[in-house]
Design an enzyme around this catalytic site. Structure first.
Site, PDB file in Angstrom:
ATOM      1  N   HIS A  64       8.736  14.269 -36.061  1.00 12.64           N
ATOM      2  CA  HIS A  64       8.837  12.975 -36.751  1.00 12.64           C
ATOM      3  C   HIS A  64      10.287  12.773 -37.202  1.00 12.64           C
ATOM      4  O   HIS A  64      10.974  13.721 -37.605  1.00 12.64           O
ATOM      5  CB  HIS A  64       7.883  12.939 -37.957  1.00 12.64           C
ATOM      6  CG  HIS A  64       6.459  12.659 -37.569  1.00 12.64           C
ATOM      7  ND1 HIS A  64       5.385  12.986 -38.357  1.00 12.64           N
ATOM      8  CD2 HIS A  64       5.943  12.066 -36.456  1.00 12.64           C
ATOM      9  CE1 HIS A  64       4.255  12.609 -37.753  1.00 12.64           C
ATOM     10  NE2 HIS A  64       4.564  12.060 -36.588  1.00 12.64           N
ATOM     11  N   ASP A  66      11.901  11.707 -39.709  1.00 14.49           N
ATOM     12  CA  ASP A  66      12.460  12.098 -41.013  1.00 14.49           C
ATOM     13  C   ASP A  66      12.732  13.600 -41.107  1.00 14.49           C
ATOM     14  O   ASP A  66      13.288  14.065 -42.100  1.00 14.49           O
ATOM     15  CB  ASP A  66      11.552  11.628 -42.170  1.00 14.49           C
ATOM     16  CG  ASP A  66      10.127  12.155 -42.083  1.00 14.49           C
ATOM     17  OD1 ASP A  66       9.590  12.249 -40.966  1.00 14.49           O
ATOM     18  OD2 ASP A  66       9.541  12.458 -43.154  1.00 14.49           O
ATOM     19  N   HIS A 145      -0.760  18.816 -39.027  1.00 13.15           N
ATOM     20  CA  HIS A 145      -0.237  17.471 -39.295  1.00 13.15           C
ATOM     21  C   HIS A 145      -0.709  16.562 -38.166  1.00 13.15           C
ATOM     22  O   HIS A 145      -1.562  16.937 -37.370  1.00 13.15           O
ATOM     23  CB  HIS A 145       1.291  17.569 -39.392  1.00 13.15           C
ATOM     24  CG  HIS A 145       1.973  16.342 -39.916  1.00 13.15           C
ATOM     25  ND1 HIS A 145       1.493  15.599 -40.960  1.00 13.15           N
ATOM     26  CD2 HIS A 145       3.140  15.738 -39.533  1.00 13.15           C
ATOM     27  CE1 HIS A 145       2.313  14.586 -41.191  1.00 13.15           C
ATOM     28  NE2 HIS A 145       3.321  14.649 -40.338  1.00 13.15           N
ATOM     29  N   HIS A 274       9.379  16.504 -50.289  1.00 12.08           N
ATOM     30  CA  HIS A 274       8.797  15.498 -49.398  1.00 12.08           C
ATOM     31  C   HIS A 274       7.983  14.486 -50.213  1.00 12.08           C
ATOM     32  O   HIS A 274       6.795  14.276 -49.990  1.00 12.08           O
ATOM     33  CB  HIS A 274       7.928  16.176 -48.321  1.00 12.08           C
ATOM     34  CG  HIS A 274       7.625  15.297 -47.130  1.00 12.08           C
ATOM     35  ND1 HIS A 274       6.500  14.513 -47.063  1.00 12.08           N
ATOM     36  CD2 HIS A 274       8.296  15.087 -45.976  1.00 12.08           C
ATOM     37  CE1 HIS A 274       6.490  13.862 -45.915  1.00 12.08           C
ATOM     38  NE2 HIS A 274       7.571  14.195 -45.235  1.00 12.08           N
TER      39      HIS A 274
HETATM   40 ZN   LIG Z   1       7.715  13.838 -43.079  1.00 12.91          ZN
END
Ligand SMILES: [Zn+2]
Length: 316
Positions: A64, A66, A145, A274
């Protein structure tokens, strides 16, 4: 010995004016590793006084943006610096293709950099030989995830126990190099022919300090395994527990749940990171503290220093 953990980016999803996208440095006196490399990680590292030349490895949890988008920029800068020393990048399936595509279209140039790519698979395990300057050891395990994700455990090597010199002398070991052999864990033979085992003269092995880095994930066994008795568990806490449903929908953990994981893993301390831009980190740390007293909210650029003084009881 000392380990320093420096959050370089503590925001979820996108950077804000006070929190960068996910990245964190784990450093010794001689080198360091970066966990995740969100946008802006390379400049955050330099602001924190970390030398890019001493960076041994980048450990990417998942692809991802980020957590990944800072990596092409970092590699490009190392290339422009003319770095030739090997940099290891470990990451989930697809990382090789992602970097290859960027290179092919001209978005990534690494100059003379010797880039060693470790694409992780299966149940993970030890990743030997990464800590060339830092001396750090790394292992990994899958997390849970929305896409393939791995967490990491970064630690100092175990150290041999202390040599009981008086006991060795009393057993007839002469002062000098033979004592050194025992100290380093080797067995010795005395002039009279007796063989002595080092284990009989050494105290218990001292476990090297360990930091677990587990994001992004829903509460899972992999995080607990990586965080087992860690000196510091760095766990994501994207939302407060009142939004547990949303957290689960998006593949994340609430602050309270992160506290439960630290408690169950018997970690010594918990560093939450996070954070959704919609939460306040300190409030989430308070929430996790209800179940795990040793909780801290990460702040960009504010290091947590771990000293190798052991024996203090784990917070409950
Ligand atoms: Zn993240």
């Amino acid at each position: 010995m000392q380990l320093q953990v420096t959050p370089l980016g503590t925001s979820a999803g996108r950077p804000t004016l006070v929190r960068g996208a996910s990245a964190l440095a784990i450093s010794t006196a001689t080198g360091w590793m970066m966990c995740d490399c969100g946008e802006g990680a390379q400049t955050a590292a330099q602001r924190a006084g970390l030398s890019l030349a001493r960076l041994d490895a980048v450990l990417i949890t998942h692809l991802h943006g980020d957590h990944f988008n800072g990596l092409p920029g970092l590699l490009g800068s190392l290339g422009l610096d003319g770095r030739e020393r090997t940099l290891t990048v470990a990451g989930p399936p697809g990382i090789h293709e992602a970097l290859q595509t960027l290179a092919r279209v001209g978005a990534l140039g690494i100059g003379p950099l010797d880039l060693k790519l470790l694409e992780l698979s299966g149940d993970g395990g030890e990743l030997p030989g990464l800590g060339v300057e830092s001396g750090l050891q790394v292992s990994c395990a899958p997390l849970s995830h929305r896409i393939a994700t791995y967490g990491y455990r970064v630690s100092l090597p175990d150290r041999a126990g202390t040599l009981d010199v008086q006991k060795a002398l009393a057993a007839g070991v002469p002062s000098g190099p033979l004592l050194g052999h025992l100290k380093s864990g080797r067995s010795i033979r005395l002039a009279d022919g007796r063989e002595l085992s080092a284990q009989d003269f050494l105290g218990p092995t001292q476990k090297g300090m360990a930091v677990a880095y587990t994001l992004d994930t829903v509460p899972c066994e992999g995080a607990k395994r990586l965080g087992r008795e860690a000196d510091l568990l760095v766990h994501e806490a994207t939302y407060e527990h009142a939004r547990q449903e949303l957290a689960r929908l998006r593949g994340h953990t609430t602050a309270l749940e992160a506290g439960e994981i630290a408690r169950d893993a018997q970690a010594k301390r918990l560093l939450l990171t996070h954070f959704s831009p919609s939460v306040r980190g300190e409030e989430l740390a308070e929430e996790a503290s209800r179940v795990f007293a040793g909780t801290i909210a990460a702040r960009d650029g504010e290091p947590v220093v771990l000293e190798s003084v052991r024996g203090s009881p784990a917070p409950t």
